[in-house]
Design a protein around this motif. Structure first.
Motif, short mmCIF file in Angstrom:
data_model
loop_
_atom_site.label_atom_id
_atom_site.label_comp_id
_atom_site.label_asym_id
_atom_site.label_seq_id
_atom_site.Cartn_x
_atom_site.Cartn_y
_atom_site.Cartn_z
N TYR A 177 14.35 -12.61 16.48
CA TYR A 177 13.19 -13.10 17.20
C TYR A 177 13.42 -12.89 18.69
CZ TYR A 177 16.15 -17.14 18.08
OH TYR A 177 17.18 -17.94 18.47
N SER A 178 12.32 -12.97 19.44
CA SER A 178 12.43 -12.67 20.86
C SER A 178 12.07 -13.85 21.77
CB SER A 178 11.53 -11.48 21.22
OG SER A 178 10.18 -11.80 20.97
N TYR A 179 11.92 -15.05 21.20
CA TYR A 179 11.63 -16.21 22.02
C TYR A 179 12.88 -16.68 22.75
CZ TYR A 179 7.43 -16.30 19.20
OH TYR A 179 6.28 -15.95 18.57
N GLY A 180 12.72 -17.06 24.03
CA GLY A 180 13.88 -17.38 24.83
C GLY A 180 14.35 -18.81 24.75
N GLY A 181 13.48 -19.73 24.42
CA GLY A 181 13.85 -21.14 24.45
C GLY A 181 14.33 -21.65 23.10
N THR A 182 14.22 -22.96 22.92
CA THR A 182 14.62 -23.59 21.68
C THR A 182 13.61 -23.29 20.59
OG1 THR A 182 15.62 -25.38 22.96
CG2 THR A 182 15.26 -25.77 20.61
N VAL A 183 14.12 -22.98 19.41
CA VAL A 183 13.23 -22.64 18.30
C VAL A 183 13.65 -23.34 17.04
CG1 VAL A 183 12.62 -20.34 19.21
CG2 VAL A 183 14.61 -20.60 17.72
N ASN A 184 12.70 -23.53 16.15
CA ASN A 184 12.98 -23.90 14.77
C ASN A 184 12.78 -22.64 13.94
OD1 ASN A 184 13.30 -26.53 15.61
ND2 ASN A 184 11.22 -27.12 15.07
N LEU A 185 13.61 -22.47 12.92
CA LEU A 185 13.62 -21.22 12.16
C LEU A 185 13.44 -21.51 10.68
CD1 LEU A 185 16.66 -19.89 14.13
CD2 LEU A 185 14.42 -18.81 14.18
N PHE A 186 12.76 -20.62 10.01
CA PHE A 186 12.40 -20.83 8.62
C PHE A 186 12.50 -19.52 7.84
CE2 PHE A 186 10.31 -24.88 9.51
CZ PHE A 186 10.01 -24.74 10.86
N TRP A 187 12.77 -19.67 6.56
CA TRP A 187 12.54 -18.59 5.61
C TRP A 187 11.62 -19.14 4.52
CZ3 TRP A 187 13.54 -13.48 5.43
CH2 TRP A 187 14.46 -12.96 6.36
N TYR A 188 10.55 -18.37 4.28
CA TYR A 188 9.62 -18.68 3.20
C TYR A 188 9.73 -17.59 2.14
CZ TYR A 188 7.16 -22.41 5.66
OH TYR A 188 6.84 -23.60 6.28
N VAL A 189 9.40 -17.97 0.90
CA VAL A 189 9.41 -17.01 -0.19
C VAL A 189 8.06 -17.05 -0.92
CG1 VAL A 189 10.46 -18.67 -1.79
CG2 VAL A 189 10.63 -16.23 -2.27
N GLN A 190 7.63 -15.88 -1.35
CA GLN A 190 6.39 -15.79 -2.12
C GLN A 190 6.69 -15.02 -3.40
OE1 GLN A 190 3.08 -13.61 -0.30
NE2 GLN A 190 1.67 -15.12 -1.12
N TYR A 191 6.79 -15.74 -4.50
CA TYR A 191 6.99 -15.11 -5.80
C TYR A 191 5.68 -14.49 -6.26
CZ TYR A 191 11.32 -17.73 -5.67
OH TYR A 191 12.55 -18.24 -5.29
N GLY B 290 2.30 -13.72 -7.50
CA GLY B 290 1.19 -14.55 -7.95
C GLY B 290 1.26 -16.00 -7.53
N GLN B 291 2.22 -16.35 -6.71
CA GLN B 291 2.36 -17.75 -6.29
C GLN B 291 2.14 -17.91 -4.80
OE1 GLN B 291 5.78 -19.86 -7.76
NE2 GLN B 291 5.86 -18.63 -9.65
N HIS B 292 2.00 -19.17 -4.37
CA HIS B 292 1.82 -19.42 -2.96
C HIS B 292 3.16 -19.42 -2.23
CE1 HIS B 292 2.59 -23.43 -4.66
NE2 HIS B 292 3.11 -23.71 -3.49
N LEU B 293 3.09 -19.28 -0.93
CA LEU B 293 4.29 -19.32 -0.10
C LEU B 293 4.94 -20.68 -0.19
CD1 LEU B 293 2.87 -17.44 2.93
CD2 LEU B 293 5.20 -17.08 2.13
N GLN B 294 6.26 -20.66 -0.27
CA GLN B 294 6.98 -21.93 -0.30
C GLN B 294 8.24 -21.82 0.57
OE1 GLN B 294 8.95 -22.64 -4.32
NE2 GLN B 294 7.45 -21.08 -4.83
N LEU B 295 8.65 -22.97 1.08
CA LEU B 295 9.80 -23.00 1.98
C LEU B 295 11.10 -22.79 1.21
CD1 LEU B 295 10.65 -23.62 4.94
CD2 LEU B 295 11.00 -26.00 4.17
N LEU B 296 11.92 -21.90 1.75
CA LEU B 296 13.22 -21.61 1.17
C LEU B 296 14.31 -22.41 1.88
CD1 LEU B 296 14.25 -19.70 -1.06
CD2 LEU B 296 14.53 -17.95 0.67
N LEU B 297 14.26 -22.38 3.19
CA LEU B 297 15.19 -23.16 4.00
C LEU B 297 14.69 -23.20 5.44
CD1 LEU B 297 16.79 -20.74 5.61
CD2 LEU B 297 18.19 -20.70 3.57
#
Lengths: 113, 116
Positions: A25-39, A41-48
């Motif tokens: 990522y290219s943001y310079g300040g503090t960030v929260n980071l996520f990985w989502y998964v989409q199986y 035919g299913q909706h996006l869900q949080l992985l971590l």
């Protein structure tokens, strides 16, 4: 422009192989980071997710990710993939002070039995 | 259980038609979002709302508008649909306050729109 980059667009692995998907990522300040998964035919869900503290984060289904601040990276890993991990994986970033997440372009993972 | 419901899973519309996409969440979330998902481009933010009647433009608001008259409902409107708006539209919600710092989004199943 501020952005989130996923350099692997399509990854094909055999079962039991190790996985690492890149996210920068290219943001310079503090960030929260996520990985989502989409199986399929299913909706996006949080992985971590990462907010602060230990830069090695463990998620569901044996996935983990490591935040390396100096490299602006948050790579996703799994020691041994299964056929059921076939899905599309999205990295996302939320800079502090912003309400919305910015997503990367996604990585399609195909695990062959 | 967290629930975000998008009323239409599949729509086919003609160029120039007005299109409404509806999203309802039952979690009392303050923040609601509309993204579009396109192959190779990931998810791009169209609009979001942080309170009833409040809205902010996302990264690609052109050709879209939104409405949030009630806390649980967030509508995406295409005033005059065009072929380049053929896409998968995803609605999401999240709490405000302490949870807004987490940013964790809860997604609906998506509405696939085809504009002919």
């Amino acid at each position: 422009a501020q952005s989130v980059s996923q350099h692997n667009h399509h990854v094909i692995l055999s079962e039991a192989a190790s996985l690492e998907l890149g996210c920068n990522y290219s943001y310079g300040g503090t960030v929260n980071l996520f990985w989502y998964v989409q199986y399929p035919g299913q909706h996006l869900q949080l992985l971590l997710k990462y907010f602060s503290g230990d830069p090695l984060v463990k998620g569901i289904k044996g996935f983990e990710a490591e935040f390396i601040k100096s490299k602006f990276s948050f790579n996703l890993r799994k020691p041994s993939v299964q056929w059921s991990d076939t899905a599309e994986y999205f990295c996302a970033v939320k800079p502090t002070g912003r309400r919305a997440l910015t997503f990367g372009s996604g990585t399609r993972l195909q695990v062959q039995p | 259980d967290v629930k975000v419901t998008q009323s239409s899973r599949y729509l086919v519309k003609r160029t120039g038609e007005k299109v409404f996409l509806e999203c309802v969440q039952d979690m009392d979330h303050e923040n609601m979002f509309w993204y579009r998902q396109d192959p190779g481009l990931g998810l791009r933010l169209i609009y979001f709302s942080y309170d009833v009647k409040m809205k902010e433009k996302g990264d690609i608001p052109e050709g879209y508008s939104v409405s949030r008259e009630k806390k649980e409902r967030f509508s995406l409107i295409l005033e005059s649909a065009s072929t380049n708006q053929t896409s998968m539209y995803l609605c999401a919600s999240t709490l405000s306050g302490a949870q807004v710092n987490t940013g964790e989004l809860f997604f609906g199943e998506g509405s696939r729109l085809t504009v002919l």
